[in-house]
Design an enzyme around this catalytic site. Structure first.
Site, PDB file in Angstrom:
ATOM      1  N   ASN A  18       0.873  -1.186   0.000  1.00  0.00           N
ATOM      2  CA  ASN A  18       0.000   0.000   0.000  1.00  0.00           C
ATOM      3  C   ASN A  18       0.906   1.230   0.000  1.00  0.00           C
ATOM      4  OD1 ASN A  18      -1.793   2.051   0.538  1.00  0.00           O
ATOM      5  ND2 ASN A  18      -2.134   1.471   2.683  1.00  0.00           N
ATOM      6  N   LYS A  49       0.036   4.280  -0.240  1.00  0.00           N
ATOM      7  CA  LYS A  49      -0.610   5.456   0.361  1.00  0.00           C
ATOM      8  C   LYS A  49      -0.412   6.683  -0.560  1.00  0.00           C
ATOM      9  CE  LYS A  49       0.513   3.430   4.773  1.00  0.00           C
ATOM     10  NZ  LYS A  49       0.516   3.594   6.221  1.00  0.00           N
ATOM     11  N   HIS A  53      -9.080   1.162   5.486  1.00  0.00           N
ATOM     12  CA  HIS A  53      -7.761   1.355   6.102  1.00  0.00           C
ATOM     13  C   HIS A  53      -7.918   2.314   7.284  1.00  0.00           C
ATOM     14  CE1 HIS A  53      -3.621   2.557   6.715  1.00  0.00           C
ATOM     15  NE2 HIS A  53      -3.273   1.477   6.036  1.00  0.00           N
ATOM     16  N   GLU A  86      -6.258   4.704   8.229  1.00  0.00           N
ATOM     17  CA  GLU A  86      -6.054   6.119   7.901  1.00  0.00           C
ATOM     18  C   GLU A  86      -7.314   6.731   7.284  1.00  0.00           C
ATOM     19  OE1 GLU A  86      -2.412   5.533   5.720  1.00  0.00           O
ATOM     20  OE2 GLU A  86      -1.417   5.019   7.601  1.00  0.00           O
ATOM     21  N   GLU A 135      -4.743  -4.943  11.065  1.00  0.00           N
ATOM     22  CA  GLU A 135      -3.677  -3.950  11.183  1.00  0.00           C
ATOM     23  C   GLU A 135      -3.856  -3.176  12.479  1.00  0.00           C
ATOM     24  OE1 GLU A 135      -1.966  -2.871   7.116  1.00  0.00           O
ATOM     25  OE2 GLU A 135      -3.668  -1.571   7.443  1.00  0.00           O
ATOM     26  N   GLY A 137       3.248   2.144  10.609  1.00  0.00           N
ATOM     27  CA  GLY A 137       4.230   3.211  10.397  1.00  0.00           C
ATOM     28  C   GLY A 137       5.039   3.577  11.627  1.00  0.00           C
ATOM     29  N   SER A 185       4.058  -2.259  10.191  1.00  0.00           N
ATOM     30  CA  SER A 185       5.515  -2.302  10.331  1.00  0.00           C
ATOM     31  C   SER A 185       6.143  -3.636   9.926  1.00  0.00           C
ATOM     32  CB  SER A 185       5.924  -1.915  11.756  1.00  0.00           C
ATOM     33  OG  SER A 185       5.582  -0.567  12.016  1.00  0.00           O
TER      34      SER A 185
END
Ligand code: PEP
Length: 253
Positions: free
Chosen positions: A12, A14, A100, A102, A170, A176, A215
């Site tokens: 991904n 992003k 996701h 985010e 996730e 991240g 990660s």
């Protein structure tokens, strides 16, 4: 007996990637893939929408699929700035990531909206990668399984099959950050997700792919991929260059 599940390693990107360097990385990845015989796993890149068309061209003849990072729940209409699942199909996508963390955090997307998006993906004949995961505060409060169970129930529509749906666990606090849960923690959550999927979707739930994301790097991929009920990875930062992504792909190739 548990069905044999072909892993999926998905990148991904992003909001990262410009044409020249991005396509170079995609081609380098395809070159590495081309050197191995039959791949033991499926490989997917989800670049920003601006790179979908050129990346499809750059990857022609390779075994790397492309996917979208999000879509609207409707097939078309007055929704400025959005992309629909049929548009992503039209451009050559095989998968679409929905839900996701985010998107959930930055755009306030609810599990209900995510279910509508997943339905749109299915209607377009594409595969939905549906993301779920707890925050650090929820984990600290011991709510991980409850949160993930609730998201799973509300985000997955009726009609999910092993073919049209992938679930990505996730943990938000692992995305991240360089932090990862222990292998035992991942096994616990994936085991609980698998049990719920089996209960709701029977044989299809038993065969659905469950990705771990957060990660993942070349240095921890093999350990994470060996955990029970982990059928691949959703990778952010480490999917941006072939040098970082290939060692992750290579753990299951
Ligand atoms: C992600 O964005 O889905 C992700 C897992 O990111 P990272 O690998 O960078 O933690």
């Amino acid at each position: 007996m548990a069905p044999k599940i072909r892993p999926l390693i998905a990148g991904n990107w992003k909001m990262n990637g410009l044409k020249s360097a991005g396509l170079r990385e995609a081609r380098n990845l395809a070159k590495s893939m081309g050197k191995v015989g039959k791949a033991g796993c499926e490989v997917l890149l989800c670049p920003p929408a601006t790179l979908l068309a050129p990346m499809r061209e750059a990857l022609k003849g390779s075994r790397i699929a492309i996917g979208g990072q999000d879509c609207h729940g409707k097939a078309g209409g007055a929704h400025t700035g959005d992309l629909s699942a049929p548009m992503l199909k039209d451009i050559g996508c095989a998968y679409v990531i929905v839900g996701h963390s985010e998107r959930r955090a930055d755009h306030g997307e609810s599990s209900r909206e995510i279910r509508a998006k997943a339905e749109a993906v299915h209607r377009a004949g594409l595969r939905a990668i549906i993301c779920i995961g707890e925050t650090a505060a929820e984990r600290k409060r011991g709510q991980t399984l409850a949160v993930v169970g609730k998201q799973l129930a509300a985000s997955l529509p009726k009609g999910c099959t092993a073919k049209n749906t992938v679930v990505a666990y996730e943990p938000v606090w692992a995305i991240g950050t360089g932090l990862t849960p222990t292998a035992d923690d991942v096994a616990e959550v994936h085991g609980a997700i698998r049990a719920r999927l089996r209960r709701r979707f029977r044989d299809e739930g038993a065969a659905m792919r469950l990705l771990y994301g957060g990660s993942v790097k070349g240095s921890n991929a093999a350990e994470l991929m060996a955990v029970a009920n982990v059928n691949g990875a959703l990778v952010g930062g480490a999917s941006l260059t072939a040098a970082d992504f290939w060692p992750i792909v290579a753990t299951c190739i």
